[in-house]
Design a protein around this motif. Structure first.
Motif, PDB file in Angstrom:
ATOM      1  N   VAL A 186       0.850  -1.207   0.000  1.00 32.30           N
ATOM      2  CA  VAL A 186       0.000   0.000   0.000  1.00 32.30           C
ATOM      3  C   VAL A 186       0.882   1.252   0.000  1.00 32.30           C
ATOM      4  O   VAL A 186       0.619   2.220  -0.724  1.00 32.30           O
ATOM      5  CB  VAL A 186      -0.973   0.003   1.206  1.00 32.30           C
ATOM      6  N   ARG A 187       1.958   1.206   0.783  1.00 33.64           N
ATOM      7  CA  ARG A 187       2.890   2.334   0.781  1.00 33.64           C
ATOM      8  C   ARG A 187       3.532   2.487  -0.594  1.00 33.64           C
ATOM      9  O   ARG A 187       3.768   3.606  -1.060  1.00 33.64           O
ATOM     10  CB  ARG A 187       3.966   2.137   1.846  1.00 33.64           C
ATOM     11  N   ILE A 215       2.179   1.944  -3.425  1.00 32.71           N
ATOM     12  CA  ILE A 215       1.258   2.644  -4.338  1.00 32.71           C
ATOM     13  C   ILE A 215       1.270   4.146  -4.063  1.00 32.71           C
ATOM     14  O   ILE A 215       1.184   4.965  -4.977  1.00 32.71           O
ATOM     15  CB  ILE A 215      -0.181   2.100  -4.216  1.00 32.71           C
ATOM     16  N   GLN A 216       1.368   4.508  -2.784  1.00 32.17           N
ATOM     17  CA  GLN A 216       1.458   5.953  -2.469  1.00 32.17           C
ATOM     18  C   GLN A 216       2.633   6.576  -3.215  1.00 32.17           C
ATOM     19  O   GLN A 216       2.515   7.660  -3.781  1.00 32.17           O
ATOM     20  CB  GLN A 216       1.642   6.141  -0.954  1.00 32.17           C
ATOM     21  N   ILE A 258       1.914   7.050  -6.848  1.00 32.63           N
ATOM     22  CA  ILE A 258       1.058   8.218  -7.095  1.00 32.63           C
ATOM     23  C   ILE A 258       1.907   9.483  -7.009  1.00 32.63           C
ATOM     24  O   ILE A 258       1.810  10.376  -7.866  1.00 32.63           O
ATOM     25  CB  ILE A 258      -0.103   8.281  -6.073  1.00 32.63           C
ATOM     26  N   GLU A 259       2.747   9.559  -5.979  1.00 30.62           N
ATOM     27  CA  GLU A 259       3.585  10.759  -5.820  1.00 30.62           C
ATOM     28  C   GLU A 259       4.530  10.941  -7.007  1.00 30.62           C
ATOM     29  O   GLU A 259       4.803  12.072  -7.417  1.00 30.62           O
ATOM     30  CB  GLU A 259       4.367  10.688  -4.496  1.00 30.62           C
ATOM     31  N   GLU A 260       5.012   9.834  -7.550  1.00 29.56           N
ATOM     32  CA  GLU A 260       5.907   9.918  -8.720  1.00 29.56           C
ATOM     33  C   GLU A 260       5.115  10.006 -10.024  1.00 29.56           C
ATOM     34  O   GLU A 260       5.699   9.938 -11.103  1.00 29.56           O
ATOM     35  CB  GLU A 260       6.815   8.673  -8.753  1.00 29.56           C
ATOM     36  N   ASP A 261       3.800  10.111  -9.898  1.00 31.64           N
ATOM     37  CA  ASP A 261       2.919  10.256 -11.061  1.00 31.64           C
ATOM     38  C   ASP A 261       3.077   9.119 -12.064  1.00 31.64           C
ATOM     39  O   ASP A 261       3.109   9.347 -13.279  1.00 31.64           O
ATOM     40  CB  ASP A 261       3.186  11.606 -11.742  1.00 31.64           C
ATOM     41  N   ARG A 262       3.134   7.928 -11.533  1.00 30.47           N
ATOM     42  CA  ARG A 262       3.319   6.756 -12.405  1.00 30.47           C
ATOM     43  C   ARG A 262       2.048   6.418 -13.195  1.00 30.47           C
ATOM     44  O   ARG A 262       0.938   6.789 -12.815  1.00 30.47           O
ATOM     45  CB  ARG A 262       3.750   5.553 -11.559  1.00 30.47           C
ATOM     46  N   TYR A 263       2.249   5.680 -14.258  1.00 29.41           N
ATOM     47  CA  TYR A 263       1.184   5.328 -15.207  1.00 29.41           C
ATOM     48  C   TYR A 263       0.032   4.588 -14.510  1.00 29.41           C
ATOM     49  O   TYR A 263       0.236   3.611 -13.773  1.00 29.41           O
ATOM     50  CB  TYR A 263       1.772   4.460 -16.319  1.00 29.41           C
ATOM     51  N   CYS A 264      -1.203   5.059 -14.780  1.00 31.35           N
ATOM     52  CA  CYS A 264      -2.413   4.586 -14.091  1.00 31.35           C
ATOM     53  C   CYS A 264      -2.578   3.064 -14.143  1.00 31.35           C
ATOM     54  O   CYS A 264      -2.971   2.435 -13.152  1.00 31.35           O
ATOM     55  CB  CYS A 264      -3.661   5.204 -14.715  1.00 31.35           C
ATOM     56  N   VAL A 301      -0.519   1.362 -11.677  1.00 33.04           N
ATOM     57  CA  VAL A 301      -1.107   1.521 -10.340  1.00 33.04           C
ATOM     58  C   VAL A 301      -2.233   0.504 -10.158  1.00 33.04           C
ATOM     59  O   VAL A 301      -2.323  -0.170  -9.112  1.00 33.04           O
ATOM     60  CB  VAL A 301      -1.639   2.964 -10.147  1.00 33.04           C
ATOM     61  N   LYS A 335       5.918   5.988 -19.147  1.00 35.23           N
ATOM     62  CA  LYS A 335       5.001   5.444 -18.161  1.00 35.23           C
ATOM     63  C   LYS A 335       4.483   6.503 -17.182  1.00 35.23           C
ATOM     64  O   LYS A 335       4.688   6.412 -15.969  1.00 35.23           O
ATOM     65  CB  LYS A 335       5.678   4.299 -17.377  1.00 35.23           C
ATOM     66  N   ARG A 367      -0.905  14.213 -12.780  1.00 37.62           N
ATOM     67  CA  ARG A 367      -1.784  14.436 -11.633  1.00 37.62           C
ATOM     68  C   ARG A 367      -1.390  15.747 -10.955  1.00 37.62           C
ATOM     69  O   ARG A 367      -0.200  15.989 -10.743  1.00 37.62           O
ATOM     70  CB  ARG A 367      -1.647  13.295 -10.619  1.00 37.62           C
TER      71      ARG A 367
END
Lengths: 100, 100, 100, 100
Positions: free
Chosen positions: A32-33, A35-36, A39-45, A48, B7, B13
């Motif tokens: 879970v961490r 995935i955070q 998101i912060e690194e704006d990785r490809y949806c 995720v 990626k 975001r």
């Protein structure tokens, strides 16, 4: 609902059993961490989403192992003492939620 | 699979968007830690299963919001530039995994 | 919800497309009848459950193929005409129901 | 797997029980035929998906009622005769498939 004043399993989990489940949950917590961070690194949806699916699968595995132990101990014990139906109704209710 | 050299989502975001998703994930992380505590305190199996179901539901919500944003930005952009089908195949593939 | 006065796909399903989906549904219909027979013959519960799982899986496959076609035609067309977000909201809403 | 030479429930389903399940399955069969008609009439994809979701939900309900009866009769009987664990393993295995 089965009356469970103390709300514990009929057979207490052993130290090893606890450790095994907690370790799996710690791994899930780490995912879970992860995935955070994605998101912060704006990785490809889609990447995720693949990770979220993996966590859901891992949680389902933990859930099934908890349900299995519950059925082998708490439900079986209720069945033997003639109170099986209540315990089984409770089990089915939670499995319905869980299988959504 | 859609070729995604870097990626990243086509529309990055925003700071607010990231924060909203990360906050939801932090809450989920806290819930996973909560289950670890329940196991260590040897709490009743059905209560543990109810919590696991709640986390699964919360993760699905996050997943759907990621999928929605992905479709509104990345997939839509691919559609407009004539590469929609590949993006949609990729989306469906990940939704299949996700809906298990 | 996307306003769909006539409630048809933007690209009509071809005769072949219809036939392919209908054939898969006829097979599923046959499987449902098969379970009725199993119940009447008082067959073992777990065997019945295995069959029900198989039907659910087959229905999900049909559902995903319908969703894929919908996204490639109706949603893509809405995206191109600038009404993508409403179509995507509708798609996500039905995928949520579908993935339960 | 539990050895089930004759592959029947330990307590045979009563005439009423059979009728109740078969009636639900007939309704589901009718719903599957309804979707075939929707496809032939080229109805809107999202409406088709809503119907498929409804059938999946109805099938899950039937499945859970079969699983509940199975646990109350076959699994409980196995528990009482000291062969509970095998029956529970079999139950969990099929519930995993079923909850996908």
């Amino acid at each position: 609902m089965v009356e469970q004043v103390d709300k514990h399993p009929v057979t207490p989990r052993s130290k090893d059993e606890k450790e095994a489940v907690v370790n799996r949950l710690k791994r899930i917590e780490g995912q879970v961490r992860g995935i955070q961070k994605m998101i912060e690194e704006d990785r490809y949806c889609v990447d995720v989403l693949v990770q979220i699916s993996a966590i859901n699968a891992a949680l389902k595995k933990v859930g099934f192992s908890v349900a299995e132990r519950h059925t082998k101990h708490c439900v079986s014990s209720a069945v033997k003492s003639g109170e099986g139906n209540e315990a089984i109704d409770e089990l089915m209710e939670v499995m319905k939620q869980f299988s959504k």
